[in-house]
Design an enzyme around this catalytic site. Structure first.
Site, PDB file in Angstrom:
ATOM      1  N   GLN A 105      57.395  42.154  36.793  1.00 48.88           N
ATOM      2  CA  GLN A 105      57.184  43.307  37.677  1.00 48.88           C
ATOM      3  C   GLN A 105      56.268  42.896  38.823  1.00 48.88           C
ATOM      4  OE1 GLN A 105      56.256  46.917  34.921  1.00 48.88           O
ATOM      5  NE2 GLN A 105      56.034  45.045  33.743  1.00 48.88           N
ATOM      6  N   ASN A 106      55.758  41.667  38.750  1.00 51.31           N
ATOM      7  CA  ASN A 106      54.799  41.219  39.767  1.00 51.31           C
ATOM      8  C   ASN A 106      55.522  40.722  41.010  1.00 51.31           C
ATOM      9  OD1 ASN A 106      53.042  41.781  37.750  1.00 51.31           O
ATOM     10  ND2 ASN A 106      52.631  39.651  37.205  1.00 51.31           N
ATOM     11  N   ASP A 108      53.846  38.588  43.110  1.00 53.55           N
ATOM     12  CA  ASP A 108      52.905  37.590  43.624  1.00 53.55           C
ATOM     13  C   ASP A 108      53.442  36.169  43.650  1.00 53.55           C
ATOM     14  OD1 ASP A 108      52.832  36.839  40.904  1.00 53.55           O
ATOM     15  OD2 ASP A 108      51.007  37.982  40.521  1.00 53.55           O
ATOM     16  N   HIS A 123      60.539  44.144  40.888  1.00 59.45           N
ATOM     17  CA  HIS A 123      60.032  44.948  42.004  1.00 59.45           C
ATOM     18  C   HIS A 123      60.056  44.182  43.325  1.00 59.45           C
ATOM     19  CE1 HIS A 123      57.719  47.566  38.863  1.00 59.45           C
ATOM     20  NE2 HIS A 123      58.959  47.956  39.026  1.00 59.45           N
ATOM     21  N   CYS A 155      65.732  40.931  66.115  1.00 59.72           N
ATOM     22  CA  CYS A 155      66.106  42.210  66.736  1.00 59.72           C
ATOM     23  C   CYS A 155      64.913  43.077  67.131  1.00 59.72           C
ATOM     24  CB  CYS A 155      67.033  42.990  65.792  1.00 59.72           C
ATOM     25  SG  CYS A 155      66.156  43.787  64.438  1.00 59.72           S
ATOM     26  N   PRO A 219      44.951  42.525  26.242  1.00 58.83           N
ATOM     27  CA  PRO A 219      43.626  42.793  25.662  1.00 58.83           C
ATOM     28  C   PRO A 219      43.516  44.201  25.083  1.00 58.83           C
ATOM     29  CG  PRO A 219      43.455  42.179  28.006  1.00 58.83           C
ATOM     30  CD  PRO A 219      44.905  42.341  27.703  1.00 58.83           C
ATOM     31  N   GLU A 220      44.392  45.103  25.585  1.00 61.19           N
ATOM     32  CA  GLU A 220      44.362  46.501  25.105  1.00 61.19           C
ATOM     33  C   GLU A 220      45.687  46.837  24.448  1.00 61.19           C
ATOM     34  OE1 GLU A 220      41.716  48.385  25.964  1.00 61.19           O
ATOM     35  OE2 GLU A 220      40.849  47.054  27.489  1.00 61.19           O
ATOM     36  N   ALA A 237      45.755  36.948  28.670  1.00 63.90           N
ATOM     37  CA  ALA A 237      46.980  36.149  28.712  1.00 63.90           C
ATOM     38  C   ALA A 237      46.696  34.648  28.783  1.00 63.90           C
ATOM     39  CB  ALA A 237      47.835  36.580  29.900  1.00 63.90           C
TER      40      ALA A 237
HETATM   41  N1  APR Z   1      45.694  39.339  30.239  1.00 65.41           N
HETATM   42  C1  APR Z   1      46.725  40.122  29.836  1.00 65.41           C
HETATM   43  N2  APR Z   1      46.805  41.432  30.119  1.00 65.41           N
HETATM   44  C2  APR Z   1      45.790  41.967  30.833  1.00 65.41           C
HETATM   45  C3  APR Z   1      44.695  41.209  31.289  1.00 65.41           C
HETATM   46  C4  APR Z   1      44.663  39.833  30.952  1.00 65.41           C
HETATM   47  N3  APR Z   1      43.668  39.010  31.333  1.00 65.41           N
HETATM   48  N4  APR Z   1      43.871  42.040  31.973  1.00 65.41           N
HETATM   49  C5  APR Z   1      44.435  43.258  31.949  1.00 65.41           C
HETATM   50  N5  APR Z   1      45.591  43.228  31.259  1.00 65.41           N
HETATM   51  C6  APR Z   1      46.554  44.304  30.977  1.00 65.41           C
HETATM   52  C7  APR Z   1      45.979  45.707  30.973  1.00 65.41           C
HETATM   53  O1  APR Z   1      45.420  46.025  29.705  1.00 65.41           O
HETATM   54  C8  APR Z   1      47.225  46.548  31.291  1.00 65.41           C
HETATM   55  O2  APR Z   1      47.944  46.866  30.112  1.00 65.41           O
HETATM   56  O3  APR Z   1      47.524  44.295  32.015  1.00 65.41           O
HETATM   57  C9  APR Z   1      48.087  45.584  32.138  1.00 65.41           C
HETATM   58  C10 APR Z   1      48.147  45.929  33.609  1.00 65.41           C
HETATM   59  O4  APR Z   1      48.731  47.170  33.777  1.00 65.41           O
HETATM   60  P1  APR Z   1      49.167  47.764  35.202  1.00 65.41           P
HETATM   61  O5  APR Z   1      48.086  47.542  36.208  1.00 65.41           O
HETATM   62  O6  APR Z   1      49.653  49.139  34.979  1.00 65.41           O
HETATM   63  O7  APR Z   1      50.351  46.776  35.619  1.00 65.41           O
HETATM   64  P2  APR Z   1      51.900  46.815  35.298  1.00 65.41           P
HETATM   65  O8  APR Z   1      52.191  47.274  33.931  1.00 65.41           O
HETATM   66  O9  APR Z   1      52.416  45.493  35.726  1.00 65.41           O
HETATM   67  O10 APR Z   1      52.375  47.899  36.350  1.00 65.41           O
HETATM   68  C11 APR Z   1      53.726  48.064  36.548  1.00 65.41           C
HETATM   69  O11 APR Z   1      53.293  49.537  38.394  1.00 65.41           O
HETATM   70  O12 APR Z   1      52.305  50.217  40.431  1.00 65.41           O
HETATM   71  C12 APR Z   1      53.391  49.606  39.816  1.00 65.41           C
HETATM   72  O13 APR Z   1      54.888  48.208  40.912  1.00 65.41           O
HETATM   73  C13 APR Z   1      53.646  48.199  40.296  1.00 65.41           C
HETATM   74  O14 APR Z   1      54.631  46.362  39.097  1.00 65.41           O
HETATM   75  C14 APR Z   1      53.663  47.381  39.015  1.00 65.41           C
HETATM   76  C15 APR Z   1      54.014  48.412  37.985  1.00 65.41           C
END
Ligand code: APR
Length: 252
Positions: A105-106, A108, A123, A155, A219-220, A237
């Site tokens: 979903q990243n 980057d 995305h 363009c 982590p959560e 991760a």
């Molecule tokens: N290692 C692994 N997971 C981690 C770490 C880490 N070091 N730090 C935080 N996290 C976890 C958090 O606990 C959380 O569950 O990463 C997750 C990040 O969640 P979001 O910020 O909601 O990201 P994501 O799930 O990718 O969001 C999905 O939302 O806004 C949109 O398009 C955007 O692609 C994005 C989508």
């Protein structure tokens, strides 16, 4: 004392070594140790910036305002980020045929920077820009962001990052390929995602329904943990993947 994370990481490594088709499904959490903040939570991007800058209507009405923030977050800041151990172990797993695809979903580009080849960008990506008028695509590195908003050299149309803005549809090929992965995977490997954003969040449920074993690193605990995860590896991760890589490739 019994180290549950170690025991579960060993178990996950065994499963991953035996699996004939593994798909990784990654979210913002995998890039946190590369210095990229997640979207949600206390330190998330949406606690600092107003998400309206990524609304299509707002972008067209206020291209300069949107681009100012887009440049700051996704180019000046993200642009300097390097892949971490988690991205690298996934790339190594693919190289040794232990991973068939990454759905991310990243936006980057860090999976590709780490060497992953089969990456479905659910995305879209910040690595390219698309002309909102003629639809030509450009390598972002070659677009001059000194003067914003950037314009199409062909363009003169307004350029937009080639990732989806709020309310836009999922790139068709990435969606289709992700559904195929959810059908074919024996193991679905969730890393760093909350599972709150649809339709991305529905992909792991489809995989589970089709019989995949779900391994999750975070982590959560998340909604996936409660509902579909078979092996939960609670931790960051980069750290968990380092250990997992050692077990998989038997390096001590
Ligand atoms: N290692 C692994 N997971 C981690 C770490 C880490 N070091 N730090 C935080 N996290 C976890 C958090 O606990 C959380 O569950 O990463 C997750 C990040 O969640 P979001 O910020 O909601 O990201 P994501 O799930 O990718 O969001 C999905 O939302 O806004 C949109 O398009 C955007 O692609 C994005 C989508």
């Amino acid at each position: 004392m019994l180290d549950i994370l170690k025991v579960n990481t060993k178990k996950a490594a065994q499963i991953l070594k035996q699996s004939k088709h593994t798909t990784a499904f990654t979210g913002a959490g995998i890039s946190v140790e590369s210095g990229i903040p997640p979207f949600r939570g206390k330190t998330g991007l949406w606690s600092k910036y107003d998400p309206k800058i990524l609304e299509l209507n707002y972008f067209h009405q206020h291209p300069e305002d949107s681009w100012e923030i887009i440049k700051e977050i996704f180019y000046d800041f993200f642009g300097k980020a390097q892949p971490n151990k988690a991205h690298k172990v996934l790339a190594k797993m693919e190289k040794y045929n232990l991973l068939q695809a990454v759905i991310t979903q990243n936006i980057d580009n860090l999976h590709q920077a780490a060497g992953s080849k089969t990456v479905y960008e659910f995305h879209g990506t910040s690595a390219k820009m698309v002309c909102t008028n003629c639809k030509r695509k450009f390598d972002s590195k070659k677009v001059n962001l000194e003067n914003i908003p950037p314009k199409c050299i062909a363009c003169g149309g307004l350029l937009k990052p080639d990732f989806i803005f709020l309310g836009e549809g999922i790139p068709v090929e990435a969606y289709q390929k992700s559904l195929e992965e959810a059908e074919n995977a024996e193991v679905f490997f969730l890393i760093g995602t909350t599972g709150l954003v649809e339709p991305a969040a529905s992909i792991p449920y489809k995989a589970k329904y089709n019989g995949a074993v779900i391994i999750e690193i975070n982590p959560e605990r998340t909604v996936f943990t409660e509902k579909i995860t078979d092996i939960f590896l609670q931790g960051k991760a980069g750290e968990v993947m380092k250990q997992l890589g050692e077990y998989i490739f038997e390096e001590d």
